[in-house]
Design a protein around this motif. Structure first.
Motif, short mmCIF file in Angstrom:
data_model
loop_
_atom_site.label_atom_id
_atom_site.label_comp_id
_atom_site.label_asym_id
_atom_site.label_seq_id
_atom_site.Cartn_x
_atom_site.Cartn_y
_atom_site.Cartn_z
N GLU B 157 43.48 51.47 38.42
CA GLU B 157 42.91 50.30 39.12
C GLU B 157 41.92 49.56 38.21
O GLU B 157 41.88 48.33 38.20
CB GLU B 157 42.20 50.75 40.40
CG GLU B 157 43.17 51.17 41.50
CD GLU B 157 42.46 51.81 42.68
OE1 GLU B 157 41.26 52.13 42.58
OE2 GLU B 157 43.13 52.00 43.72
N SER B 158 41.13 50.32 37.46
CA SER B 158 40.13 49.67 36.60
C SER B 158 40.78 48.83 35.51
O SER B 158 40.16 47.93 34.97
CB SER B 158 39.19 50.72 35.99
OG SER B 158 39.85 51.39 34.93
N ARG B 159 42.01 49.14 35.16
CA ARG B 159 42.72 48.38 34.13
C ARG B 159 43.56 47.25 34.75
O ARG B 159 44.32 46.58 34.05
CB ARG B 159 43.62 49.29 33.31
CG ARG B 159 42.91 50.51 32.76
CD ARG B 159 43.53 51.02 31.50
NE ARG B 159 43.26 50.12 30.38
CZ ARG B 159 42.12 50.10 29.70
NH1 ARG B 159 41.14 50.92 30.03
NH2 ARG B 159 41.95 49.26 28.72
N ASP B 160 43.45 47.09 36.08
CA ASP B 160 44.19 46.04 36.80
C ASP B 160 45.69 46.12 36.57
O ASP B 160 46.37 45.08 36.47
CB ASP B 160 43.68 44.64 36.40
CG ASP B 160 42.32 44.35 37.00
OD1 ASP B 160 42.04 44.86 38.09
OD2 ASP B 160 41.54 43.62 36.35
N LEU B 161 46.21 47.33 36.45
CA LEU B 161 47.65 47.49 36.27
C LEU B 161 48.33 47.54 37.63
O LEU B 161 47.82 48.18 38.55
CB LEU B 161 47.95 48.80 35.52
CG LEU B 161 47.51 48.87 34.07
CD1 LEU B 161 47.64 50.31 33.55
CD2 LEU B 161 48.33 47.93 33.20
#
Lengths: 133, 212
Positions: B157-161
Protein backbone atom coordinates in the motif's frame (compact mmCIF):
# COMPACT_ATOMS: atom_id res chain seq x y z
CA UNK A 1 23.20 0.43 24.22
CA UNK A 2 24.08 -1.72 27.25
CA UNK A 3 25.48 -5.19 26.61
CA UNK A 4 23.08 -8.11 26.79
CA UNK A 5 23.37 -10.76 29.45
CA UNK A 6 25.23 -13.87 28.38
CA UNK A 7 24.26 -17.17 29.98
CA UNK A 8 27.69 -18.65 29.12
CA UNK A 9 29.49 -16.13 31.32
CA UNK A 10 29.69 -17.41 34.93
CA UNK A 11 28.80 -14.08 36.53
CA UNK A 12 26.13 -13.07 34.03
CA UNK A 13 22.74 -12.25 35.56
CA UNK A 14 20.06 -14.80 34.79
CA UNK A 15 17.47 -13.10 32.63
CA UNK A 16 16.45 -11.68 29.30
CA UNK A 17 17.35 -8.08 28.49
CA UNK A 18 14.59 -5.85 27.16
CA UNK A 19 15.56 -2.70 25.21
CA UNK A 20 12.78 -0.10 25.21
CA UNK A 21 13.68 2.37 22.49
CA UNK A 22 11.96 5.73 22.48
CA UNK A 23 10.59 7.41 19.39
CA UNK A 24 12.87 10.35 20.13
CA UNK A 25 15.96 8.15 19.86
CA UNK A 26 14.75 6.66 16.57
CA UNK A 27 13.89 10.06 15.08
CA UNK A 28 17.47 11.03 14.43
CA UNK A 29 18.48 7.73 12.86
CA UNK A 30 18.78 6.70 9.24
CA UNK A 31 16.95 3.54 8.15
CA UNK A 32 20.04 1.31 8.24
CA UNK A 33 21.06 2.68 11.65
CA UNK A 34 17.66 1.65 13.04
CA UNK A 35 17.88 -1.79 11.46
CA UNK A 36 21.42 -2.29 12.72
CA UNK A 37 20.42 -1.29 16.24
CA UNK A 38 17.44 -3.69 16.21
CA UNK A 39 19.33 -6.65 14.78
CA UNK A 40 22.40 -6.13 16.96
CA UNK A 41 20.10 -6.28 19.99
CA UNK A 42 18.26 -9.37 18.71
CA UNK A 43 21.55 -11.13 17.87
CA UNK A 44 22.55 -10.68 21.51
CA UNK A 45 19.33 -12.37 22.60
CA UNK A 46 17.53 -9.17 23.61
CA UNK A 47 13.89 -8.28 23.13
CA UNK A 48 13.65 -4.91 21.38
CA UNK A 49 10.55 -2.78 21.88
CA UNK A 50 10.11 0.24 19.63
CA UNK A 51 7.85 2.98 20.93
CA UNK A 52 6.99 4.18 17.41
CA UNK A 53 7.56 1.26 15.10
CA UNK A 54 8.97 1.40 11.60
CA UNK A 55 7.73 2.75 8.29
CA UNK A 56 6.68 0.19 5.64
CA UNK A 57 9.93 0.80 3.74
CA UNK A 58 11.95 0.21 6.90
CA UNK A 59 9.98 -2.97 7.60
CA UNK A 60 10.79 -4.19 4.09
CA UNK A 61 14.50 -3.52 4.59
CA UNK A 62 14.41 -5.14 8.04
CA UNK A 63 13.12 -8.37 6.47
CA UNK A 64 15.74 -8.16 3.72
CA UNK A 65 18.66 -7.60 6.11
CA UNK A 66 17.36 -10.24 8.53
CA UNK A 67 17.38 -12.78 5.71
CA UNK A 68 20.99 -11.95 4.86
CA UNK A 69 22.05 -12.67 8.46
CA UNK A 70 20.29 -16.00 9.03
CA UNK A 71 22.81 -18.74 9.65
CA UNK A 72 22.23 -22.44 10.52
CA UNK A 73 22.60 -23.20 14.25
CA UNK A 74 23.31 -19.52 15.03
CA UNK A 75 20.50 -17.18 14.05
CA UNK A 76 17.23 -18.25 12.46
CA UNK A 77 15.47 -14.93 12.18
CA UNK A 78 13.16 -12.64 14.10
CA UNK A 79 9.72 -12.70 15.58
CA UNK A 80 8.00 -9.34 15.18
CA UNK A 81 4.63 -8.11 16.42
CA UNK A 82 3.11 -4.68 15.94
CA UNK A 83 -0.20 -3.17 16.92
CA UNK A 84 -2.14 -3.00 13.68
CA UNK A 85 -2.50 0.51 12.35
CA UNK A 86 -6.06 1.80 12.18
CA UNK A 87 -7.89 5.04 11.45
CA UNK A 88 -8.82 5.35 15.10
CA UNK A 89 -5.24 4.91 16.25
CA UNK A 90 -4.41 8.62 16.49
CA UNK A 91 -7.23 9.29 18.92
CA UNK A 92 -6.08 6.60 21.34
CA UNK A 93 -4.79 7.45 24.78
CA UNK A 94 -1.17 6.75 23.85
CA UNK A 95 -1.52 8.86 20.71
CA UNK A 96 -2.86 11.77 22.72
CA UNK A 97 -0.21 11.44 25.42
CA UNK A 98 2.56 11.27 22.83
CA UNK A 99 0.99 14.07 20.81
CA UNK A 100 1.81 12.19 17.66
CA UNK A 101 -0.22 12.06 14.46
CA UNK A 102 2.39 10.02 12.59
CA UNK A 103 1.06 6.87 10.96
CA UNK A 104 4.18 5.05 12.22
CA UNK A 105 3.13 5.62 15.85
CA UNK A 106 2.73 1.99 16.75
CA UNK A 107 4.36 -0.23 19.31
CA UNK A 108 6.58 -2.94 17.85
CA UNK A 109 8.11 -5.91 19.66
CA UNK A 110 11.02 -7.72 17.99
CA UNK A 111 12.94 -10.70 19.33
CA UNK A 112 14.94 -13.74 18.30
CA UNK A 113 12.66 -16.25 16.54
CA UNK A 114 13.92 -19.12 18.71
CA UNK A 115 13.22 -17.28 21.98
CA UNK A 116 9.99 -15.36 21.56
CA UNK A 117 6.56 -16.81 21.02
CA UNK A 118 3.47 -14.69 20.59
CA UNK A 119 0.67 -15.93 22.82
CA UNK A 120 -1.93 -13.33 22.02
CA UNK A 121 -2.24 -10.18 19.97
CA UNK A 122 -5.01 -7.70 19.35
CA UNK A 123 -5.20 -3.96 18.73
CA UNK A 124 -4.41 -3.11 22.34
CA UNK A 125 -2.34 -5.99 23.71
CA UNK A 126 0.65 -8.08 22.67
CA UNK A 127 1.29 -11.05 24.96
CA UNK A 128 4.58 -12.85 24.42
CA UNK A 129 6.41 -15.73 26.03
CA UNK A 130 10.18 -15.31 26.13
CA UNK A 131 12.47 -18.25 26.82
CA UNK A 132 16.22 -18.23 27.52
CA UNK A 133 17.02 -20.54 24.59
CA UNK B 1 15.37 26.59 -19.94
CA UNK B 2 15.12 27.40 -23.65
CA UNK B 3 12.04 26.77 -25.75
CA UNK B 4 13.81 24.10 -27.79
CA UNK B 5 15.00 22.23 -24.68
CA UNK B 6 11.51 22.38 -23.12
CA UNK B 7 9.96 21.03 -26.33
CA UNK B 8 12.56 18.26 -26.54
CA UNK B 9 11.91 17.25 -22.90
CA UNK B 10 8.16 17.29 -23.44
CA UNK B 11 8.40 15.04 -26.54
CA UNK B 12 10.75 12.74 -24.64
CA UNK B 13 8.27 12.43 -21.73
CA UNK B 14 5.33 11.64 -24.05
CA UNK B 15 7.42 9.07 -25.96
CA UNK B 16 8.51 7.40 -22.73
CA UNK B 17 4.90 7.20 -21.54
CA UNK B 18 3.71 5.70 -24.84
CA UNK B 19 6.40 3.04 -24.79
CA UNK B 20 5.95 2.28 -21.10
CA UNK B 21 2.21 1.68 -21.66
CA UNK B 22 3.05 -0.86 -24.35
CA UNK B 23 5.44 -2.79 -22.11
CA UNK B 24 4.06 -5.75 -20.17
CA UNK B 25 3.24 -5.01 -16.54
CA UNK B 26 5.37 -6.91 -14.06
CA UNK B 27 2.94 -8.50 -11.63
CA UNK B 28 4.55 -9.99 -8.52
CA UNK B 29 2.85 -12.96 -6.89
CA UNK B 30 3.50 -12.51 -3.17
CA UNK B 31 2.28 -14.16 0.01
CA UNK B 32 3.37 -16.42 2.86
CA UNK B 33 5.03 -19.82 2.24
CA UNK B 34 2.71 -22.63 1.08
CA UNK B 35 -0.18 -20.34 0.11
CA UNK B 36 -0.13 -21.79 -3.41
CA UNK B 37 1.71 -19.03 -5.28
CA UNK B 38 3.57 -21.32 -7.68
CA UNK B 39 0.47 -23.45 -8.28
CA UNK B 40 -1.39 -20.26 -9.24
CA UNK B 41 1.50 -18.97 -11.39
CA UNK B 42 1.62 -22.32 -13.19
CA UNK B 43 -2.15 -22.37 -13.68
CA UNK B 44 -2.13 -18.89 -15.25
CA UNK B 45 0.95 -19.60 -17.37
CA UNK B 46 -0.39 -22.96 -18.61
CA UNK B 47 -3.83 -21.51 -19.42
CA UNK B 48 -2.40 -18.70 -21.55
CA UNK B 49 0.99 -19.90 -22.81
CA UNK B 50 0.99 -23.69 -22.38
CA UNK B 51 4.15 -23.64 -20.20
CA UNK B 52 4.61 -23.84 -16.44
CA UNK B 53 6.62 -21.41 -14.31
CA UNK B 54 8.13 -23.66 -11.63
CA UNK B 55 7.96 -26.75 -9.45
CA UNK B 56 5.14 -27.14 -6.91
CA UNK B 57 5.61 -28.89 -3.58
CA UNK B 58 4.07 -29.21 -0.12
CA UNK B 59 7.49 -28.44 1.43
CA UNK B 60 7.79 -24.75 2.43
CA UNK B 61 10.21 -22.66 0.36
CA UNK B 62 10.03 -24.86 -2.74
CA UNK B 63 10.32 -21.58 -4.65
CA UNK B 64 13.60 -20.07 -3.55
CA UNK B 65 14.27 -17.72 -6.43
CA UNK B 66 11.91 -15.25 -8.06
CA UNK B 67 10.91 -16.73 -11.43
CA UNK B 68 9.42 -14.81 -14.28
CA UNK B 69 7.13 -15.89 -17.09
CA UNK B 70 7.17 -13.16 -19.69
CA UNK B 71 4.50 -11.94 -22.04
CA UNK B 72 1.43 -13.71 -20.64
CA UNK B 73 -1.48 -12.23 -22.59
CA UNK B 74 -4.80 -12.48 -20.76
CA UNK B 75 -8.05 -11.55 -22.52
CA UNK B 76 -11.41 -11.20 -20.80
CA UNK B 77 -14.59 -9.32 -21.73
CA UNK B 78 -12.86 -7.37 -24.49
CA UNK B 79 -10.01 -6.30 -22.21
CA UNK B 80 -6.53 -7.60 -22.91
CA UNK B 81 -3.59 -7.29 -20.59
CA UNK B 82 -0.05 -8.53 -21.16
CA UNK B 83 1.81 -9.29 -17.96
CA UNK B 84 5.13 -10.73 -16.86
CA UNK B 85 4.30 -13.04 -13.96
CA UNK B 86 6.92 -12.93 -11.20
CA UNK B 87 6.53 -15.90 -8.86
CA UNK B 88 8.32 -15.05 -5.60
CA UNK B 89 9.41 -17.11 -2.58
CA UNK B 90 7.07 -17.04 0.40
CA UNK B 91 7.89 -14.06 2.59
CA UNK B 92 8.77 -14.75 6.20
CA UNK B 93 10.92 -13.24 8.96
CA UNK B 94 12.48 -16.56 10.00
CA UNK B 95 13.90 -19.64 8.29
CA UNK B 96 15.05 -22.63 10.35
CA UNK B 97 16.77 -25.42 8.42
CA UNK B 98 15.61 -27.98 11.00
CA UNK B 99 12.07 -27.57 9.65
CA UNK B 100 13.21 -29.43 6.52
CA UNK B 101 15.23 -32.22 8.10
CA UNK B 102 12.19 -34.55 8.23
CA UNK B 103 12.01 -34.37 4.46
CA UNK B 104 15.71 -34.38 3.50
CA UNK B 105 19.30 -34.78 4.65
CA UNK B 106 20.79 -32.07 6.88
CA UNK B 107 23.14 -30.73 4.16
CA UNK B 108 20.24 -30.38 1.74
CA UNK B 109 18.12 -28.72 4.45
CA UNK B 110 20.88 -26.19 5.18
CA UNK B 111 21.31 -25.46 1.48
CA UNK B 112 17.55 -25.10 1.08
CA UNK B 113 17.32 -22.66 4.00
CA UNK B 114 20.23 -20.57 2.65
CA UNK B 115 18.60 -20.37 -0.79
CA UNK B 116 15.27 -19.51 0.85
CA UNK B 117 16.75 -16.58 2.78
CA UNK B 118 18.40 -15.23 -0.36
CA UNK B 119 15.12 -15.64 -2.21
CA UNK B 120 13.08 -13.75 0.39
CA UNK B 121 15.63 -10.90 0.42
CA UNK B 122 15.44 -10.78 -3.38
CA UNK B 123 11.61 -10.76 -3.27
CA UNK B 124 11.64 -7.78 -0.89
CA UNK B 125 14.03 -5.95 -3.19
CA UNK B 126 11.80 -6.66 -6.20
CA UNK B 127 8.81 -5.29 -4.28
CA UNK B 128 10.60 -1.99 -3.69
CA UNK B 129 12.05 -1.64 -7.16
CA UNK B 130 10.68 -3.86 -9.88
CA UNK B 131 6.98 -4.70 -9.82
CA UNK B 132 4.03 -2.74 -11.23
CA UNK B 133 1.30 -4.59 -9.36
CA UNK B 134 0.81 -7.40 -6.85
CA UNK B 135 -1.30 -10.52 -6.62
CA UNK B 136 -1.26 -11.41 -2.92
CA UNK B 137 -2.06 -15.09 -2.41
CA UNK B 138 -3.41 -16.35 0.90
CA UNK B 139 -4.39 -19.84 2.02
CA UNK B 140 -8.09 -19.39 2.85
CA UNK B 141 -7.90 -22.30 5.32
CA UNK B 142 -5.39 -20.38 7.47
CA UNK B 143 -5.77 -17.30 9.69
CA UNK B 144 -4.80 -14.34 7.44
CA UNK B 145 -4.05 -11.96 10.31
CA UNK B 146 -0.35 -12.60 10.73
CA UNK B 147 2.37 -10.02 11.21
CA UNK B 148 4.01 -10.86 7.89
CA UNK B 149 0.73 -10.48 5.95
CA UNK B 150 -0.09 -7.20 7.69
CA UNK B 151 3.45 -5.88 7.06
CA UNK B 152 3.53 -6.97 3.43
CA UNK B 153 0.11 -5.47 2.63
CA UNK B 154 1.26 -2.26 4.36
CA UNK B 155 4.47 -2.18 2.30
CA UNK B 156 2.50 -2.75 -0.92
CA UNK B 157 0.00 0.00 0.00
CA UNK B 158 2.81 2.41 0.86
CA UNK B 159 4.20 1.97 -2.66
CA UNK B 160 0.75 2.67 -4.18
CA UNK B 161 0.86 -0.59 -6.13
CA UNK B 162 -2.44 -2.03 -7.35
CA UNK B 163 -3.11 -5.21 -5.38
CA UNK B 164 -5.57 -8.07 -5.72
CA UNK B 165 -5.96 -10.55 -2.89
CA UNK B 166 -6.53 -14.14 -3.97
CA UNK B 167 -8.11 -16.42 -1.35
CA UNK B 168 -6.68 -19.74 -2.53
CA UNK B 169 -7.53 -23.34 -1.57
CA UNK B 170 -11.33 -22.89 -1.47
CA UNK B 171 -11.55 -26.62 -2.19
CA UNK B 172 -10.53 -27.32 1.43
CA UNK B 173 -13.25 -27.87 4.06
CA UNK B 174 -11.65 -25.37 6.48
CA UNK B 175 -11.60 -22.61 3.86
CA UNK B 176 -13.13 -19.25 4.86
CA UNK B 177 -13.02 -16.49 2.25
CA UNK B 178 -14.96 -14.18 4.58
CA UNK B 179 -12.12 -14.33 7.12
CA UNK B 180 -9.79 -12.88 4.47
CA UNK B 181 -12.33 -10.28 3.30
CA UNK B 182 -12.78 -9.17 6.90
CA UNK B 183 -9.00 -8.98 7.48
CA UNK B 184 -8.28 -6.80 4.43
CA UNK B 185 -11.58 -5.07 3.56
CA UNK B 186 -9.77 -2.28 1.70
CA UNK B 187 -8.84 -4.67 -1.14
CA UNK B 188 -10.79 -6.83 -3.56
CA UNK B 189 -10.65 -10.51 -2.59
CA UNK B 190 -11.12 -13.19 -5.24
CA UNK B 191 -11.80 -16.78 -4.09
CA UNK B 192 -10.19 -19.60 -6.08
CA UNK B 193 -8.60 -23.00 -6.06
CA UNK B 194 -5.46 -22.84 -8.18
CA UNK B 195 -4.98 -26.58 -7.72
CA UNK B 196 -8.48 -27.53 -8.92
CA UNK B 197 -8.92 -24.62 -11.33
CA UNK B 198 -12.05 -23.33 -9.56
CA UNK B 199 -13.27 -19.78 -10.26
CA UNK B 200 -10.47 -19.02 -12.72
CA UNK B 201 -12.86 -16.99 -14.91
CA UNK B 202 -13.24 -14.42 -12.11
CA UNK B 203 -9.47 -14.54 -11.52
CA UNK B 204 -8.77 -13.60 -15.14
CA UNK B 205 -11.54 -10.96 -15.22
CA UNK B 206 -10.02 -9.35 -12.11
CA UNK B 207 -6.48 -9.42 -13.52
CA UNK B 208 -7.66 -7.84 -16.80
CA UNK B 209 -9.65 -5.21 -14.88
CA UNK B 210 -6.98 -4.32 -12.29
CA UNK B 211 -3.82 -4.53 -14.32
CA UNK B 212 -5.11 -3.78 -17.82
Amino acid sequence: MPKATNADEPDAPDGVQIDLISGERMDGMATMEKIRMILDGVHEGNIVILEEGLTPDEESRLIEVTMSEISPNEFNGIEIETYPRSDTRDSSLLGRIMGSNESTAKLTVIGPANQIETLHKDETLISALVSRD
Amino acid sequence: MGLFTELKDSISRVTERLFSEQEPKRIGIYGPPNAGKTTLANRIARDWTGDAVGTESHIPHETRRARRKEGVEIERNGKTVTIDIVDTPGVTTKVDYEEFTDEMEEDDAIRRSREATEGVAEAMHWLREDVDGVIYVLDSAEDPITQVNTMLIGIIESRDLPVLIFANKIDLDESSVKRIEDAFPQHKTVPLSAKEGENMDEVYESIAEYFG
